[in-house]
Design a protein around this motif. Structure first.
Motif, mmCIF file in Angstrom:
data_model
loop_
_atom_site.group_PDB
_atom_site.id
_atom_site.type_symbol
_atom_site.label_atom_id
_atom_site.label_comp_id
_atom_site.label_asym_id
_atom_site.label_seq_id
_atom_site.Cartn_x
_atom_site.Cartn_y
_atom_site.Cartn_z
ATOM 1 N N SER A 30 14.235 8.332 -36.294
ATOM 2 C CA SER A 30 15.419 9.191 -36.401
ATOM 3 C C SER A 30 16.689 8.476 -35.958
ATOM 4 O O SER A 30 17.795 8.890 -36.299
ATOM 5 N N GLN A 31 16.549 7.409 -35.190
ATOM 6 C CA GLN A 31 17.710 6.694 -34.680
ATOM 7 C C GLN A 31 18.396 5.866 -35.751
ATOM 8 O O GLN A 31 17.764 5.400 -36.691
ATOM 9 N N CYS A 32 19.696 5.667 -35.567
ATOM 10 C CA CYS A 32 20.475 4.859 -36.506
ATOM 11 C C CYS A 32 21.617 4.195 -35.741
ATOM 12 O O CYS A 32 22.120 4.733 -34.756
ATOM 13 N N ASN A 33 22.019 3.010 -36.181
ATOM 14 C CA ASN A 33 23.133 2.308 -35.550
ATOM 15 C C ASN A 33 24.479 2.764 -36.090
ATOM 16 O O ASN A 33 25.525 2.355 -35.597
ATOM 17 N N LEU A 34 24.465 3.637 -37.116
ATOM 18 C CA LEU A 34 25.691 4.192 -37.669
ATOM 19 C C LEU A 34 25.667 5.715 -37.530
ATOM 20 O O LEU A 34 24.668 6.296 -37.115
ATOM 21 N N ARG A 35 26.776 6.326 -37.893
ATOM 22 C CA ARG A 35 26.838 7.785 -37.858
ATOM 23 C C ARG A 35 27.566 8.257 -39.119
ATOM 24 O O ARG A 35 28.755 8.591 -39.085
ATOM 25 N N CYS A 36 26.855 8.244 -40.219
ATOM 26 C CA CYS A 36 27.445 8.529 -41.527
ATOM 27 C C CYS A 36 27.749 10.019 -41.688
ATOM 28 O O CYS A 36 26.970 10.875 -41.264
ATOM 29 N N GLY A 77 17.244 7.945 -40.341
ATOM 30 C CA GLY A 77 17.722 6.879 -39.489
ATOM 31 C C GLY A 77 17.812 5.533 -40.196
ATOM 32 O O GLY A 77 17.919 5.433 -41.399
ATOM 33 N N GLU A 78 17.736 4.494 -39.389
ATOM 34 C CA GLU A 78 17.720 3.125 -39.928
ATOM 35 C C GLU A 78 16.332 2.542 -39.693
ATOM 36 O O GLU A 78 15.954 2.254 -38.547
ATOM 37 N N PRO A 79 15.539 2.390 -40.759
ATOM 38 C CA PRO A 79 14.132 1.975 -40.603
ATOM 39 C C PRO A 79 13.957 0.627 -39.915
ATOM 40 O O PRO A 79 12.937 0.398 -39.261
ATOM 41 N N LEU A 80 14.939 -0.265 -40.035
ATOM 42 C CA LEU A 80 14.800 -1.585 -39.427
ATOM 43 C C LEU A 80 14.943 -1.549 -37.906
ATOM 44 O O LEU A 80 14.704 -2.555 -37.236
ATOM 45 N N LEU A 81 15.305 -0.382 -37.359
ATOM 46 C CA LEU A 81 15.343 -0.226 -35.904
ATOM 47 C C LEU A 81 13.960 0.055 -35.326
ATOM 48 O O LEU A 81 13.766 -0.067 -34.111
ATOM 49 N N ARG A 82 13.018 0.437 -36.167
ATOM 50 C CA ARG A 82 11.659 0.703 -35.673
ATOM 51 C C ARG A 82 10.995 -0.623 -35.322
ATOM 52 O O ARG A 82 10.883 -1.528 -36.179
ATOM 53 N N LYS A 83 10.532 -0.763 -34.087
ATOM 54 C CA LYS A 83 10.040 -2.049 -33.598
ATOM 55 C C LYS A 83 8.819 -2.547 -34.366
ATOM 56 O O LYS A 83 8.631 -3.760 -34.522
ATOM 57 N N ASN A 84 7.976 -1.642 -34.837
ATOM 58 C CA ASN A 84 6.771 -2.089 -35.553
ATOM 59 C C ASN A 84 6.891 -1.899 -37.059
ATOM 60 O O ASN A 84 5.890 -1.766 -37.757
ATOM 61 N N ILE A 85 8.109 -1.928 -37.569
ATOM 62 C CA ILE A 85 8.328 -1.667 -38.998
ATOM 63 C C ILE A 85 7.562 -2.666 -39.868
ATOM 64 O O ILE A 85 6.994 -2.298 -40.906
#
Length: 374
Positions: A30-36, A77-85
């Motif tokens: 659910s997390q993201c580095n942006l807020r669109c 969210g931003e999928p690349l933020l998931r550590k085990n992506i």
């Protein structure tokens, strides 16, 4: 999803989702580095929730494969933020799943692009929502525009198939053709126009008026028709407004291609040709209908949730035409369109009300699409 360029080129496209299974959209974080401003999930950097464990995500992969989707789209969210992506991607590839990433692209430097390529990701869609100033303002992050295009450049240089995703709003409609042009000039061979769906931070107030939407789509489709001839490898699609397929009839004389494409790809897909798995484990008819869970994978198998015909709401979604009301209920194209149910719910408070973003004229609603433009 309406395959515009294929229609203009007269290509018949038929996808039997009964045999293939639904498009599978999985929100892995659910997390993201942006807020669109148009985020359906209200994602942001500070969002914290009890999501699925790493082990559960990996075990779910086989369940997803059993549903047999044409592609599994990993999003957030931003999928690349998931550590085990990349562990999730590896597990998906091991069972033969085609994998796509839906990302804002800002985290894709050269090293990340190499990881994505080495992982065998089949497709990466990057959201670009206007020219630099408006895109960065919409994203809430200065420099997002340049970082996203740079990410696309890295991926393209490594041979990863990419596409640009553009969400149409009142604020960026005048920049739509600019982004399409830059996509073509950058050598990217896929462009997808997303109509705004009122969910999360996206409200009806961000959308174009019906008249403005019709004018915008007329300009857009005219240009796409030209590009389908000059750039035969370019793929342009629209999604989240089934009326596009009907409206396109005025630009194409190939009746077989029109009917083949919109019959196979048109119409609201929620609960039928698309399934959405949220980061919490809840399963929904689509990513925009997150107020009606069909079940949770922590408590039941994915296959049971998706095939549970005792779920009245799910059964209704798979027989939408019988419940449509208002303009959608009287439209002669109910079988191949039916409007967007998420927008109807958000705007009218009813799943079955007419789609407020339908921009078809009365003559197009009352008569067969092909006879109107003959």
């Amino acid at each position: 999803m309406i395959p515009c360029t294929k229609i203009f080129k007269g290509e018949r496209t038929e996808h039997n989702h009964r045999k293939m299974g639904p498009l599978f959209v999985w929100n892995v974080i659910s997390q993201c580095n942006l807020r669109c401003g148009h985020c359906y999930r209200d994602s942001a950097s500070g969002v914290v929730e009890q999501g699925l464990s790493d082990d559960k995500c990996l075990s779910l992969v086989r369940e997803i494969a059993f549903v047999n989707p044409p592609i599994l789209l990993l999003t957030g969210g931003e999928p690349l933020l998931r550590k085990n992506i990349f562990s999730i991607i590896a597990a998906c590839k091991a069972v033969g799943l085609r994998v796509g990433l839906s990302t804002n692209g800002t985290l894709i430097d050269r090293a990340m692009a190499e990881k994505i390529a080495q992982a065998g990701v089949n497709y990466v869609g990057v959201s670009i929502d206007g020219d630099e100033d408006s895109h960065d303002k919409f994203r809430g992050f200065s420099g997002a525009y340049g970082a996203s295009w740079e990410g696309l450049k890295h991926l393209n240089s490594l041979g990863v198939k990419t596409g640009v995703r553009f969400t149409l709003t009142a604020a960026n409609s005048h920049e739509l053709l600019n982004v399409l042009h830059k996509t073509v000039q950058s050598g990217i061979q896929r462009f997808c126009l997303y109509h705004l769906v009122y969910a999360g931070r996206a409200s009806a107030g961000l959308d174009l008026s019906v008249a403005a939407k019709r004018e915008c789509m007329a300009r857009f489709l005219k240009r796409v028709k030209e590009l389908s001839k000059s750039h035969p490898d370019l793929e342009v699609l629209t999604t989240d407004n089934p009326a596009d397929g009907i409206f396109m009839a005025r630009y194409s004389n190939n009746e077989d291609a029109i009917l083949s494409c919109i019959s196979s790809h048109g119409g609201c897909s929620a609960g039928d040709r698309v399934v959405y798995l949220d980061s919490t484990g809840d399963v929904y008819p689509c990513q925009f209908l997150r107020n009606h869970s069909l079940g949770n994978v922590k408590e039941s198998s994915l296959d049971h949730i998706w095939k549970n015909l005792e779920n009245e709401f799910l059964s209704q979604l798979r027989n939408k035409k019988s419940f449509l009301e208002g303009k959608c209920g009287t439209c002669s194209h109910g079988e191949i369109c039916g409007g967007c149910r998420a927008r109807a719910l958000a705007y009218h408070g009813s799943f079955w009300a007419e789609d407020p973003a339908c921009y078809l004229e009365q003559s197009e609603i009352e008569k067969n699409v092909l006879s109107v433009h003959a």
